[in-house]
Scaffold this motif. Structure first.
Motif, mmCIF file in Angstrom:
data_model
loop_
_atom_site.group_PDB
_atom_site.id
_atom_site.type_symbol
_atom_site.label_atom_id
_atom_site.label_comp_id
_atom_site.label_asym_id
_atom_site.label_seq_id
_atom_site.Cartn_x
_atom_site.Cartn_y
_atom_site.Cartn_z
ATOM 1 N N GLU A 18 -69.638 87.796 38.447
ATOM 2 C CA GLU A 18 -69.043 86.458 38.319
ATOM 3 C C GLU A 18 -70.077 85.426 37.858
ATOM 4 O O GLU A 18 -69.768 84.537 37.072
ATOM 5 C CB GLU A 18 -68.437 86.057 39.666
ATOM 6 C CG GLU A 18 -67.473 84.908 39.602
ATOM 7 C CD GLU A 18 -66.189 85.208 38.832
ATOM 8 O OE1 GLU A 18 -65.757 84.327 38.077
ATOM 9 O OE2 GLU A 18 -65.634 86.302 38.998
ATOM 10 N N ALA A 19 -71.318 85.558 38.329
ATOM 11 C CA ALA A 19 -72.368 84.590 38.000
ATOM 12 C C ALA A 19 -72.766 84.649 36.520
ATOM 13 O O ALA A 19 -73.272 83.668 35.974
ATOM 14 C CB ALA A 19 -73.591 84.839 38.875
ATOM 15 N N GLU A 20 -72.549 85.795 35.867
ATOM 16 C CA GLU A 20 -72.975 85.958 34.473
ATOM 17 C C GLU A 20 -71.849 85.668 33.480
ATOM 18 O O GLU A 20 -72.039 85.817 32.279
ATOM 19 C CB GLU A 20 -73.516 87.368 34.255
ATOM 20 C CG GLU A 20 -74.794 87.630 35.029
ATOM 21 C CD GLU A 20 -75.358 89.014 34.769
ATOM 22 O OE1 GLU A 20 -75.031 89.622 33.734
ATOM 23 O OE2 GLU A 20 -76.133 89.489 35.616
ATOM 24 N N LEU A 21 -70.678 85.295 33.965
ATOM 25 C CA LEU A 21 -69.553 85.002 33.078
ATOM 26 C C LEU A 21 -69.599 83.540 32.651
ATOM 27 O O LEU A 21 -69.846 82.658 33.469
ATOM 28 C CB LEU A 21 -68.224 85.283 33.782
ATOM 29 C CG LEU A 21 -68.010 86.711 34.264
ATOM 30 C CD1 LEU A 21 -66.674 86.830 34.967
ATOM 31 C CD2 LEU A 21 -68.090 87.699 33.121
ATOM 32 N N GLN A 22 -69.364 83.299 31.387
ATOM 33 C CA GLN A 22 -69.323 81.926 30.867
ATOM 34 C C GLN A 22 -67.897 81.643 30.415
ATOM 35 O O GLN A 22 -67.367 82.328 29.543
ATOM 36 C CB GLN A 22 -70.276 81.777 29.680
ATOM 37 C CG GLN A 22 -71.709 82.025 30.024
ATOM 38 C CD GLN A 22 -72.572 82.147 28.779
ATOM 39 O OE1 GLN A 22 -72.088 82.258 27.671
ATOM 40 N NE2 GLN A 22 -73.883 82.133 28.982
ATOM 41 N N LYS A 51 -78.413 90.862 28.074
ATOM 42 C CA LYS A 51 -79.300 90.321 29.110
ATOM 43 C C LYS A 51 -78.826 90.580 30.536
ATOM 44 O O LYS A 51 -79.501 90.173 31.475
ATOM 45 C CB LYS A 51 -79.453 88.810 28.911
ATOM 46 C CG LYS A 51 -80.182 88.460 27.639
ATOM 47 C CD LYS A 51 -80.309 86.970 27.487
ATOM 48 C CE LYS A 51 -80.962 86.626 26.165
ATOM 49 N NZ LYS A 51 -80.854 85.198 25.870
ATOM 50 N N THR A 52 -77.701 91.224 30.709
ATOM 51 C CA THR A 52 -77.171 91.409 32.056
ATOM 52 C C THR A 52 -78.041 92.335 32.904
ATOM 53 O O THR A 52 -78.653 93.272 32.393
ATOM 54 C CB THR A 52 -75.728 91.957 32.019
ATOM 55 O OG1 THR A 52 -75.226 91.989 33.357
ATOM 56 C CG2 THR A 52 -75.653 93.357 31.442
ATOM 57 N N GLU A 57 -78.977 100.597 33.169
ATOM 58 C CA GLU A 57 -79.570 100.589 31.823
ATOM 59 C C GLU A 57 -78.832 101.513 30.851
ATOM 60 O O GLU A 57 -78.609 101.156 29.700
ATOM 61 C CB GLU A 57 -81.053 100.974 31.904
ATOM 62 C CG GLU A 57 -81.847 100.606 30.670
ATOM 63 C CD GLU A 57 -81.800 99.118 30.319
ATOM 64 O OE1 GLU A 57 -81.721 98.805 29.116
ATOM 65 O OE2 GLU A 57 -81.823 98.268 31.228
ATOM 66 N N VAL A 58 -78.430 102.691 31.328
ATOM 67 C CA VAL A 58 -77.718 103.646 30.469
ATOM 68 C C VAL A 58 -76.396 103.045 29.999
ATOM 69 O O VAL A 58 -76.031 103.141 28.823
ATOM 70 C CB VAL A 58 -77.444 104.970 31.234
ATOM 71 C CG1 VAL A 58 -76.661 105.946 30.393
ATOM 72 C CG2 VAL A 58 -78.750 105.586 31.691
ATOM 73 N N ASP A 73 -75.181 88.198 18.930
ATOM 74 C CA ASP A 73 -76.426 88.033 19.698
ATOM 75 C C ASP A 73 -76.329 88.673 21.082
ATOM 76 O O ASP A 73 -76.795 88.110 22.075
ATOM 77 C CB ASP A 73 -76.796 86.551 19.833
ATOM 78 C CG ASP A 73 -77.071 85.906 18.479
ATOM 79 O OD1 ASP A 73 -77.548 86.629 17.589
ATOM 80 O OD2 ASP A 73 -76.805 84.701 18.329
ATOM 81 N N GLY A 74 -75.704 89.830 21.172
ATOM 82 C CA GLY A 74 -75.601 90.551 22.442
ATOM 83 C C GLY A 74 -74.522 90.030 23.376
ATOM 84 O O GLY A 74 -74.412 90.470 24.509
ATOM 85 N N VAL A 75 -73.703 89.072 22.908
ATOM 86 C CA VAL A 75 -72.660 88.473 23.750
ATOM 87 C C VAL A 75 -71.287 88.914 23.255
ATOM 88 O O VAL A 75 -70.973 88.811 22.071
ATOM 89 C CB VAL A 75 -72.752 86.924 23.714
ATOM 90 C CG1 VAL A 75 -71.640 86.305 24.536
ATOM 91 C CG2 VAL A 75 -74.107 86.462 24.211
#
Length: 146
Positions: A18-22, A51-52, A57-58, A73-75
């Motif tokens: 939840e903290a990483e959602l924009q 960046k999460t 990692e896999v 850009d990774g998003v």
């Protein structure tokens, strides 16, 4: 329908962080009449896959590989505007993002192990084929009344 029904599980016990959602809200086109002109019901949900820290990692590498065409850009971005209420659009967007990430992080399918057709089945097929040919060969002998 109270507040959001999160946490949304990606796979196994890994939830959508939840903290990483924009979240971004804007005016939506579509159903709603004059209501559409006054409320920000369209939802845009962004998640930075590159960046999460929430994904192993896999999984992250798999997701970056498989979602490459969708990433900027990774998003990864998911939009929802089919409902009149912002809350339902938020729900829909979060569910879609979780499903997208679940599919992108899934392990590759196991390679198919080639198998041989049992000899008995092949022999039976050929025997039935010969019987059918024999039946057809016996048909067209010409006129029966000559």
């Amino acid at each position: 329908m109270d507040d959001m029904s999160g946490p949304y599980v990606i796979r196994g016990s890994v939830p959508l962080p939840e903290a990483e959602l924009q979240w971004r809200f804007s005016r939506s086109s579509g159903p709603g009449g004059q209501h559409v002109n006054t409320s920000d019901s369209q939802v845009e949900l962004r998640f930075d896959v590159a960046k999460t820290e929430a994904l192993p990692e896999v999984w992250k590498q798999r997701a970056l590989e498989r979602l490459a065409p969708r990433l900027v850009d990774g998003v990864v971005t998911v939009r929802s505007s089919e409902h009149r209420s912002q809350w339902r659009n938020r729900e829909t967007a979060a569910v879609r993002l979780a499903a997208l990430l679940a599919e992108a992080t899934a392990p590759p399918p196991k390679p198919r192990k080639p198998t041989r057709i049992p000899r008995g089945i092949n022999e039976r097929r050929l025997r039935e084929k010969k019987q059918r040919a024999e039946t057809k060969r016996g048909r067209g002998g010409g006129r029966a009344w000559d």
